[in-house]
Design a protein around this motif. Structure first.
Motif: not given
Length: 116
Positions: A36-37, A94-99
């Motif tokens: 989360w940011l 904001y929800c966030y993910v890096r694949d």
């Protein structure tokens, strides 16, 4: 394409609580850290919290002791429980993910406003 859908924001009085949700789709949710940011008015993005695939958590000092991140891998959902909110917590979250290919995915953002 990974899709992240956030919900749970709104208006709350100082000292109140909210729980944000981020539902993910179309990727191996269980394999990735989720974060989360937030972005407050006139400020840049601030990292708030992350949770590992196995549930290890980390928090920014600004929210430590007040916010709790969790995940439900069966539902492909990550949560942010926010307690003891103050006006300084007002921001878009904001929800966030890096694949694994270093591609970034963001939710649409959800507004949290803390005001009396």
């Amino acid at each position: 394409e990974v899709q992240l859908v956030e919900s749970g924001g709104g208006l709350v009085q100082p000292g109140g609580s909210l729980r944000l949700s981020c539902a993910a789709s179309e990727f191996m949710f269980n394999s990735y850290h989720m974060s989360w940011l937030r972005q407050a008015p006139g400020k840049g993005l601030e990292w708030i919290s992350s949770i590992s695939p196995l549930g290890t958590t980390a928090y920014a000092d600004s929210v430590k002791g007040r916010f709790t991140i969790s995940r439900d891998n069966a539902k492909n959902t990550v949560y942010l429980q926010m307690n003891s909110l103050n006006p300084e917590d007002t921001a878009v979250y904001y929800c966030y993910v890096r694949d694994s290919r270093l591609r970034d995915y963001w939710g649409q953002g959800t507004q949290v406003t803390v005001s009396s």
